[in-house]
Scaffold this active site. Sequence first.
Site, PDB file in Angstrom:
ATOM      1  CB  ILE A 186      91.924   0.707 -45.505  1.00  0.00           C
ATOM      2  CG1 ILE A 186      93.056  -0.033 -46.232  1.00  0.00           C
ATOM      3  CG2 ILE A 186      92.490   1.493 -44.335  1.00  0.00           C
ATOM      4  CD1 ILE A 186      94.120   0.937 -46.820  1.00  0.00           C
ATOM      5  CB  SER A 187      91.719  -5.022 -44.752  1.00  0.00           C
ATOM      6  OG  SER A 187      90.482  -5.195 -45.384  1.00  0.00           O
ATOM      7  CD  GLN A 188      95.378  -7.243 -38.992  1.00  0.00           C
ATOM      8  OE1 GLN A 188      94.502  -8.019 -39.378  1.00  0.00           O
ATOM      9  NE2 GLN A 188      96.088  -7.446 -37.914  1.00  0.00           N
TER      10      GLN A 188
END
Length: 220
Positions: free
Chosen positions: A67-69
């Site tokens: 999951i992206s930053q």
Amino acid sequence: MSLNSTTTDWERQRLEMVERQLYARGIRNPRVLEAMRRIPREEFIPPQHRHLSYADEPVPIGFGQTISQPYMTALMAECLQLQGTETVLEVGAGSGYHAAVLGALAARVISVEILPELAAYARENLDRTGCGANVQVVCADGSLGWPPAAPYDAISVAAAASDVPPALLEQLKDPGLLVIPVGPSWEQELRVYSKRQGRVYIRTVTFCRFVPLRGKAGWE
Ligand code: SAH
């Protein structure tokens, strides 16, 4: 962070993340900030990594994916300038979190995920949190877009390609905005493609690092 953190604890962490990671770095779109204050990111992260829900970094969600930053999700969402009326295509549903954010900002989201396990995981997370009413998760190769619901007002790609897949530009409305990381595996440029009056303009927003886009127009 202990395992028996209360809801209030999560909420406090979420508000802090919005202040320190988003607002402090220049995210100003009030609808993006509001969506990310509200959506329970911790519900989109596997239990063993949940303590990292509001960390300033990507977090593993299984199958080698992340999951992206939070900042990257906010930045990409802000780039699309959504008003609430749009149909948006997301490529790479993963946990479903970014789709939930887009769902809060647009009328309708189609989120395509190539791995069946993650497509199911995204659907589950969206349903459990009540964030998925206007989000459709499709298991398919999103490097080819998703023709049945095209054209799209906006497109958000959460995996890196060597170049923008032609099908995505074709399925973008005029006017329309598309955000995508472009470049080799070790580092990419986050680009915004803007279609206006039959032309496509390209702007580079920042450098970034995403997992590779698979599929026919990806790194297969
Ligand atoms: N937006 C996600 C992050 C996803 S990471 C979130 O908020 O959690 C990138 C995702 O893209 C991975 O789940 C990966 O399986 C998926 N992916 C890679 N290539 C794809 C393709 N061609 N079509 C659809 N999904 C793809």
